[in-house]
Write a protein that holds these residues in place. Sequence first.
Motif, PDB file in Angstrom:
ATOM      1  N   HIS A  60       3.464   7.197   4.221  1.00 31.83           N
ATOM      2  CA  HIS A  60       3.130   7.818   5.511  1.00 31.83           C
ATOM      3  C   HIS A  60       4.048   7.291   6.616  1.00 31.83           C
ATOM      4  CE1 HIS A  60       0.885   9.122   9.023  1.00 31.83           C
ATOM      5  NE2 HIS A  60       0.838   7.862   9.413  1.00 31.83           N
ATOM      6  N   PHE A  61       4.247   5.982   6.658  1.00 34.85           N
ATOM      7  CA  PHE A  61       5.076   5.373   7.695  1.00 34.85           C
ATOM      8  C   PHE A  61       6.512   5.885   7.633  1.00 34.85           C
ATOM      9  CE2 PHE A  61       7.967   2.015   9.140  1.00 34.85           C
ATOM     10  CZ  PHE A  61       7.485   1.793  10.419  1.00 34.85           C
TER      11      PHE A  61
ATOM     12  N   ASP B 277       0.878  -1.170   0.000  1.00 29.46           N
ATOM     13  CA  ASP B 277       0.000   0.000   0.000  1.00 29.46           C
ATOM     14  C   ASP B 277       0.918   1.223   0.000  1.00 29.46           C
ATOM     15  OD1 ASP B 277      -1.505   2.269   0.834  1.00 29.46           O
ATOM     16  OD2 ASP B 277      -2.905   1.006   1.939  1.00 29.46           O
TER      17      ASP B 277
ATOM     18  N   GLN C 236       0.560   4.501  -0.232  1.00 26.74           N
ATOM     19  CA  GLN C 236       0.267   5.639   0.648  1.00 26.74           C
ATOM     20  C   GLN C 236       0.580   5.304   2.112  1.00 26.74           C
ATOM     21  OE1 GLN C 236      -0.218   8.649  -0.462  1.00 26.74           O
ATOM     22  NE2 GLN C 236      -0.299   7.924  -2.573  1.00 26.74           N
ATOM     23  N   ALA C 237       0.233   4.094   2.552  1.00 24.98           N
ATOM     24  CA  ALA C 237       0.525   3.687   3.937  1.00 24.98           C
ATOM     25  C   ALA C 237       2.029   3.618   4.167  1.00 24.98           C
ATOM     26  CB  ALA C 237      -0.123   2.337   4.239  1.00 24.98           C
ATOM     27  N   SER C 238       2.768   3.082   3.204  1.00 32.42           N
ATOM     28  CA  SER C 238       4.227   2.991   3.345  1.00 32.42           C
ATOM     29  C   SER C 238       4.862   4.374   3.335  1.00 32.42           C
ATOM     30  CB  SER C 238       4.827   2.135   2.230  1.00 32.42           C
ATOM     31  OG  SER C 238       4.418   0.803   2.366  1.00 32.42           O
TER      32      SER C 238
ATOM     33  N   ASP D 164       7.481  -2.409   9.581  1.00 27.84           N
ATOM     34  CA  ASP D 164       6.815  -1.423   8.735  1.00 27.84           C
ATOM     35  C   ASP D 164       5.422  -1.964   8.394  1.00 27.84           C
ATOM     36  OD1 ASP D 164       6.971  -3.144   6.477  1.00 27.84           O
ATOM     37  OD2 ASP D 164       8.042  -1.681   5.257  1.00 27.84           O
ATOM     38  N   PRO D 165       4.604  -1.222   7.638  1.00 32.65           N
ATOM     39  CA  PRO D 165       3.236  -1.677   7.372  1.00 32.65           C
ATOM     40  C   PRO D 165       3.132  -3.049   6.687  1.00 32.65           C
ATOM     41  CG  PRO D 165       3.419   0.644   6.841  1.00 32.65           C
ATOM     42  CD  PRO D 165       4.815   0.156   7.151  1.00 32.65           C
ATOM     43  N   ASP D 166       4.182  -3.496   6.011  1.00 31.23           N
ATOM     44  CA  ASP D 166       4.153  -4.805   5.354  1.00 31.23           C
ATOM     45  C   ASP D 166       4.904  -5.877   6.125  1.00 31.23           C
ATOM     46  OD1 ASP D 166       2.667  -4.478   2.799  1.00 31.23           O
ATOM     47  OD2 ASP D 166       4.115  -2.865   2.554  1.00 31.23           O
TER      48      ASP D 166
END
Length: 129
Positions: A22-23, A16, A18-20, A118-120
């Motif tokens: 942002h993070f 994702d 945008q999520a990455s 991280d998000p992933d």
Amino acid sequence: MLNLRQIHHIAIIGSDYQASKHFYCDILGFTLQGEFYREERDSWKADLALNGQYTIELFSFPQPPKRPSRPEACGLRHLAFNVDDIEQSISVLTASGVFCEPVRIDPYTGKKFTFFNDPDGLPLELYES
């Protein structure tokens, strides 16, 4: 001998974008230096800097395969970042909803460190200098 001078960058693929972004930018504090949409690949690429030094290429691809992680998989194990105050850094991450493992002490250096993802699920480490 090859005469390598330093690591130029690290490439990370997020599921994702945008999520990455942002993070890595809003939570970890990387600076977005450039952002490019590659229509032929339906993919984003962002160039991120840490303290003014180009460090990470952040990519997105439609439906990338999951990263094998546990048990320990062959390949890149984690990325580690130096921090001055690990407890303060953990507080910032926790306030942003990022879970950190309990602080451990490196048996060889006596320094504090912790891991988070991280998000992933890419494992990241904070290491107190």
